[in-house]
Design an enzyme around this catalytic site. Sequence first.
Site, PDB file in Angstrom:
ATOM      1  CG  ASP A   1      44.489  23.172  43.662  1.00 55.16           C
ATOM      2  OD1 ASP A   1      43.806  23.824  42.864  1.00 55.16           O
ATOM      3  OD2 ASP A   1      44.513  23.379  44.891  1.00 55.16           O
TER       4      ASP A   1
ATOM      5  CD  GLU B   1      45.160  26.552  40.237  1.00 54.98           C
ATOM      6  OE1 GLU B   1      44.218  27.310  39.988  1.00 54.98           O
ATOM      7  OE2 GLU B   1      45.315  26.022  41.352  1.00 54.98           O
TER       8      GLU B   1
END
Length: 631
Positions: free
Chosen positions: A330, A359
């Site tokens: 994340d 990400e």
Amino acid sequence: MRKTIILMLSVALLACTNAAKQPKLEDECLYSPSKTQFQFWSNVAEQMEVRIYNGDCWVDDGEEPCEIVPLTKGANDFWTATVKGDLAGKFYTVRSFQNGEWAPESPGIFAKAVSINGQRAAIIDMKATDPENWDKDVRPAMTDPTDIVVYETHLRDYTMANPAIENKGKFLALTEEPAINHLKELGITHLQILPMFDYGSIDETNLDQNRYNWGYDPVNYNVPEGGYSTNPADPACRIREAKLMIQALHANGIRVIMDVVYNHTYDVMGCALGRVVPQYFYRLNEDGSYANGSGCGNETASDHEMYRKFMVESVCYWAREYHIDGFRFDLMGIHDQETMRQIRAALDEIDPTILTYGEGWAAMSPAYPYEDLAMKQWTYKMPRVGAFSDDIRNALIGSPFDHDPGFASGNPAGVKDVMRGLIACPEWSGEPMQHVSYITCHDNYCLRDRIDVSAPDESEETKLRMNKLAQTAVLVSQGMSFIYGGEELYRTKRGIDNSYQSPDSINIIPWENKREYYDLFEYYKQMIAIRRAHKGFRLGSAEAVKEHVEFLDADNDQVIIYRIKDLEGIDSAKSLLVVLNGSAKVVKTAIPEGDYILLAFNGGADAEGMGELHNEQIAAGPYSATILAEK
Ligand code: CA
């Protein structure tokens, strides 16, 4: 001369021994029936102690510890103690004395078993949590990362509305046949589960409230979430049930990817990282306030030696203890590149097929030099670490920052970016496996809702065509394929683009749609089968993509003709031809001469073939993909 060499050798040997001697953060509590060893790191504590409790209640329940054990400071700022006797079944916290006062108690930064709601660490025999035949559990076969198809889901989304599933919302749901069979039928290879480590937003003492949260608020990074177990009050239960889930998925040929959120904690002083060693694990602004690249009030400091070590040890722990097959990071852009490279190297020692991607962005500006962060544009500097491609996503369906349509919903503006996405954006990805091709995930609108807001006046039939076209581009891209779970069942979140704490009624996958929208499900299934049957769509290296892929002139800015040629020895087809028509009209397109098998056409798809074709031209239906395999 000889003397110098010996001296150099012994210096090298010494350095080597020191590195090997650096204690592991994960060894905070080493249990055996005769003694338990404790070890915690702090570079600022003046005193440290372990507090042992009989009870599993909240820290502030007033219960006094049954034993307080002072820790002794040793090398490298590690504090240790050994307690004799069998402590199984007891709980502990650690606290440190610094700046003239005792910091609040915490379960430590690397608790492996915890009480309900994770406020105290539990002393258990980890071996006893292993399911039967756990030692025989093996990762399903996998050759190349671009061969895989990831299916992302949340345990509640996937299971709450399925009447055939008994343990709804629990790890055990994914040991049940109805849950597993759907994934097998669809043909995916990897299941990516939204945060399944212990997080804070669900009160484990009140699970009958049936509240929902995605779980991006880490409490204990190295323990499964209690809310997904059948009994969060039993510290061994969640561990055993998480392992049972992974074992069952492995037995059915499905690998498991964990969503990890090392970039921030829910808060600072409520969390073990902040309580054990204030400030150290976080980045600070120049004025001493907490930096906030996560947009959640803080950002961790992977560039600090011990937090980097923590991240490396943590992923390796999940890979070894739980047999996890991959990690989705994340807000990876908050971490520095060197940490990601070290994580990759450490996982390679366990199994090089364990995946790493994330990400490649942050929510706000991290307090660290941009050029050293694991941002998407530097992906190529982190070999075999992938990043989500917002390039192909935005080009196909539009950007989450507006409601404009994308290529698949009638907007010609994104055509060049779709083409870049089909060849996996080599300018930033380096290799195709570092490009995660996707259009939707848990964030932002799901595909149905996205098309609804970008093409509101179109008929449902047209919207379904757009849906299939967009997902087809993902599945024929040379990057790694990723699908948001439930898109195959035409899920809707009723226009909610951030459903992180919306009720089940918004987040559930509508299983009844497997009948009502069977055609859509069947299309996804066939497209996955087409990808998996044709190596040409997953050439695996940037060099091979360069050699075999070409785009033919479509003479229409809403049509892409993507050809993968010279496939002898690589694919059963001599070449593959994909025509993506993003316009509302039937488009006649010239194709290279050859004998073809039709795999997809005008909203239909069949991996076994829909017929044969010898024409030199095809008529591509509106918003549809045509896929041809040359015989
Ligand atoms: Ca929890």
